[in-house]
Write a protein that holds these residues in place. Sequence first.
Motif, PDB file in Angstrom:
ATOM      1  N   LEU A  86      -2.432 -10.133   2.149  1.00  0.00           N
ATOM      2  CA  LEU A  86      -3.887 -10.140   2.310  1.00  0.00           C
ATOM      3  C   LEU A  86      -4.427  -8.737   2.590  1.00  0.00           C
ATOM      4  CD1 LEU A  86      -4.634 -13.413   4.316  1.00  0.00           C
ATOM      5  CD2 LEU A  86      -5.364 -12.839   1.992  1.00  0.00           C
ATOM      6  N   ALA A  87      -3.654  -7.900   3.260  1.00  0.00           N
ATOM      7  CA  ALA A  87      -4.091  -6.521   3.495  1.00  0.00           C
ATOM      8  C   ALA A  87      -4.248  -5.785   2.167  1.00  0.00           C
ATOM      9  CB  ALA A  87      -3.088  -5.802   4.396  1.00  0.00           C
ATOM     10  N   THR A  88      -3.304  -6.005   1.256  1.00  0.00           N
ATOM     11  CA  THR A  88      -3.415  -5.405  -0.075  1.00  0.00           C
ATOM     12  C   THR A  88      -4.617  -5.969  -0.816  1.00  0.00           C
ATOM     13  OG1 THR A  88      -1.021  -5.118  -0.194  1.00  0.00           O
ATOM     14  CG2 THR A  88      -2.214  -5.048  -2.267  1.00  0.00           C
ATOM     15  N   THR A  89      -4.826  -7.274  -0.695  1.00  0.00           N
ATOM     16  CA  THR A  89      -5.953  -7.921  -1.369  1.00  0.00           C
ATOM     17  C   THR A  89      -7.277  -7.344  -0.875  1.00  0.00           C
ATOM     18  OG1 THR A  89      -4.650  -9.950  -1.552  1.00  0.00           O
ATOM     19  CG2 THR A  89      -7.029 -10.141  -1.884  1.00  0.00           C
ATOM     20  N   ARG A  90      -7.403  -7.175   0.431  1.00  0.00           N
ATOM     21  CA  ARG A  90      -8.641  -6.620   0.984  1.00  0.00           C
ATOM     22  C   ARG A  90      -8.869  -5.194   0.479  1.00  0.00           C
ATOM     23  NH1 ARG A  90      -6.915  -9.489   5.653  1.00  0.00           N
ATOM     24  NH2 ARG A  90      -5.880  -7.620   6.457  1.00  0.00           N
ATOM     25  N   ALA A  91      -7.810  -4.408   0.410  1.00  0.00           N
ATOM     26  CA  ALA A  91      -7.955  -3.030  -0.076  1.00  0.00           C
ATOM     27  C   ALA A  91      -8.338  -2.999  -1.548  1.00  0.00           C
ATOM     28  CB  ALA A  91      -6.647  -2.266   0.156  1.00  0.00           C
ATOM     29  N   LEU A  92      -7.753  -3.905  -2.329  1.00  0.00           N
ATOM     30  CA  LEU A  92      -8.081  -3.969  -3.756  1.00  0.00           C
ATOM     31  C   LEU A  92      -9.529  -4.406  -3.949  1.00  0.00           C
ATOM     32  CD1 LEU A  92      -6.946  -3.666  -6.624  1.00  0.00           C
ATOM     33  CD2 LEU A  92      -6.259  -6.071  -6.523  1.00  0.00           C
ATOM     34  N   ASP A  93      -9.996  -5.324  -3.129  1.00  0.00           N
ATOM     35  CA  ASP A  93     -11.385  -5.766  -3.225  1.00  0.00           C
ATOM     36  C   ASP A  93     -12.340  -4.651  -2.833  1.00  0.00           C
ATOM     37  OD1 ASP A  93     -13.046  -7.951  -4.001  1.00  0.00           O
ATOM     38  OD2 ASP A  93     -13.572  -8.284  -1.893  1.00  0.00           O
ATOM     39  N   ALA A  94     -11.954  -3.847  -1.848  1.00  0.00           N
ATOM     40  CA  ALA A  94     -12.789  -2.705  -1.462  1.00  0.00           C
ATOM     41  C   ALA A  94     -12.931  -1.724  -2.622  1.00  0.00           C
ATOM     42  CB  ALA A  94     -12.193  -2.008  -0.242  1.00  0.00           C
ATOM     43  N   GLU A  95     -11.864  -1.560  -3.406  1.00  0.00           N
ATOM     44  CA  GLU A  95     -11.948  -0.693  -4.586  1.00  0.00           C
ATOM     45  C   GLU A  95     -12.898  -1.265  -5.622  1.00  0.00           C
ATOM     46  OE1 GLU A  95      -7.427   1.209  -4.252  1.00  0.00           O
ATOM     47  OE2 GLU A  95      -7.937  -0.113  -5.926  1.00  0.00           O
ATOM     48  N   ARG A  96     -12.849  -2.585  -5.819  1.00  0.00           N
ATOM     49  CA  ARG A  96     -13.770  -3.234  -6.768  1.00  0.00           C
ATOM     50  C   ARG A  96     -15.221  -3.016  -6.336  1.00  0.00           C
ATOM     51  NH1 ARG A  96     -16.741  -7.790  -6.723  1.00  0.00           N
ATOM     52  NH2 ARG A  96     -15.869  -8.409  -4.705  1.00  0.00           N
ATOM     53  N   ILE A  97     -15.490  -3.187  -5.060  1.00  0.00           N
ATOM     54  CA  ILE A  97     -16.857  -3.034  -4.558  1.00  0.00           C
ATOM     55  C   ILE A  97     -17.307  -1.574  -4.658  1.00  0.00           C
ATOM     56  CG2 ILE A  97     -18.283  -3.202  -2.478  1.00  0.00           C
ATOM     57  CD1 ILE A  97     -16.639  -5.731  -1.761  1.00  0.00           C
ATOM     58  N   ALA A  98     -16.403  -0.637  -4.393  1.00  0.00           N
ATOM     59  CA  ALA A  98     -16.741   0.789  -4.549  1.00  0.00           C
ATOM     60  C   ALA A  98     -17.106   1.102  -5.994  1.00  0.00           C
ATOM     61  CB  ALA A  98     -15.568   1.659  -4.093  1.00  0.00           C
ATOM     62  N   LEU A  99     -16.399   0.509  -6.942  1.00  0.00           N
ATOM     63  CA  LEU A  99     -16.723   0.699  -8.359  1.00  0.00           C
ATOM     64  C   LEU A  99     -18.098   0.131  -8.675  1.00  0.00           C
ATOM     65  CD1 LEU A  99     -16.138   1.363 -11.320  1.00  0.00           C
ATOM     66  CD2 LEU A  99     -14.821  -0.770 -11.459  1.00  0.00           C
ATOM     67  N   ARG A 100     -18.384  -1.061  -8.168  1.00  0.00           N
ATOM     68  CA  ARG A 100     -19.701  -1.664  -8.409  1.00  0.00           C
ATOM     69  C   ARG A 100     -20.806  -0.737  -7.904  1.00  0.00           C
ATOM     70  NH1 ARG A 100     -20.911  -6.622  -9.445  1.00  0.00           N
ATOM     71  NH2 ARG A 100     -22.605  -6.599  -7.904  1.00  0.00           N
ATOM     72  N   ARG A 101     -20.630  -0.214  -6.718  1.00  0.00           N
ATOM     73  CA  ARG A 101     -21.649   0.678  -6.155  1.00  0.00           C
ATOM     74  C   ARG A 101     -21.794   1.946  -6.988  1.00  0.00           C
ATOM     75  NH1 ARG A 101     -19.493  -0.637  -0.201  1.00  0.00           N
ATOM     76  NH2 ARG A 101     -21.050  -2.221   0.402  1.00  0.00           N
ATOM     77  N   ALA A 102     -20.680   2.490  -7.442  1.00  0.00           N
ATOM     78  CA  ALA A 102     -20.730   3.715  -8.245  1.00  0.00           C
ATOM     79  C   ALA A 102     -21.464   3.494  -9.561  1.00  0.00           C
ATOM     80  CB  ALA A 102     -19.314   4.216  -8.515  1.00  0.00           C
ATOM     81  N   LEU A 103     -21.390   2.279 -10.097  1.00  0.00           N
ATOM     82  CA  LEU A 103     -22.070   1.977 -11.359  1.00  0.00           C
ATOM     83  C   LEU A 103     -23.496   1.474 -11.142  1.00  0.00           C
ATOM     84  CD1 LEU A 103     -19.206   0.319 -13.446  1.00  0.00           C
ATOM     85  CD2 LEU A 103     -20.031   2.672 -13.500  1.00  0.00           C
TER      86      LEU A 103
END
Length: 354
Positions: free
Chosen positions: A220-237
């Motif tokens: 789950l720690a990996t999952t949370r970090a991967l989701d944070a990357e997805r959200i960072a991408l959304r914000r960047a776009l």
Amino acid sequence: MIVTVLGGGNGSHAAVVDLSLGGHDVRWWRRSAPFPDGGRLRYRTHDDAGEVTPALVTHDLGAAVKGADLIVAPVPATAQPELLDALTPLLAPGQAVAFTPGTFGTWLGAKRRPDVAFLETGTLPYLTRVTAPGEVSIPVISGNLPVGSIPGTGALADDAHARFAAAYPMAVRLADGLDAALSNWGPVIHPPLIAHNLGAIETIAERFDIHADGTSPSVLATTRALDAERIALRRALGFGEPHWPLTDYYAGRDTSMYPPDAKARLLASGLWRESVTLEHRYVGEDIRCGLVLNVALARLAGVEVPVGAAILTLVGTALGEDLLAEGRNPRSLGTEDLDELRRNAREGMTMLAA
């Protein structure tokens, strides 16, 4: 409303049941596999059980989609190109096709038929499994279903979203198909489960419940970090709230795509104690297509995604493939120009592309 369901997998079975119960005139198409007797499906949901019979079952794709108000395609992302090759010549201008979910399949459809609205959701509307021929269990139905389209705006999009909302009242309209693709939970939930649990997947097989046994605190720690990357991408776009954080699902919040008790229902059902191999949809769709798309777009946008990149390296090594080079990356979509991707996802394609 006439709704056509394409495919023969878990999601297609559930869609036939759900849309029939919703009072729609449901047509069900499968490529060649036999239908259950008369198309009848027995079902069990969280609080109900019964049987439905669609208005039409057919192997004739043209007959299935002619005059349909909405076409729902819960097919794997890996099957979308072949399906679209057969489907798009049969569509009439103004029809609506929904991939549930899409993994940016909206882009593939819109390139072929810019006069048709292509929609996609951020998740499969159902947590479901076919339990026997002609029988499907649907313990969870989405409570908030994000959906975007290409084009994202205009009369074609507005009409398509109205039809989709008539079929799925829990629909939440997003900016466009790219917004929906980057809301998709599949490329966040499943890649860490595969990467962390390869030993159990290959040795324990069907005795290993990847969701119950494989979702440990470290995973789950990996999952949370991967989701944070997805959200960072959304914000960047430039995509705004909601970002559909996966923590809402694990915390049982009513802002999740699924009801607050969805995780408990999933585990109690025991339906996910199944054999998951490297040929599974979690790999073909959520890693080769979804995670590759997210990581490749992030690199174009200058967003650091070390967790996503590491998973692609680890799983790619196990497969003997360069996943980022071979999967659903921007190059395979026909452009590596982020401005073009954003513009065409929002406004639609201006001409039929090859």
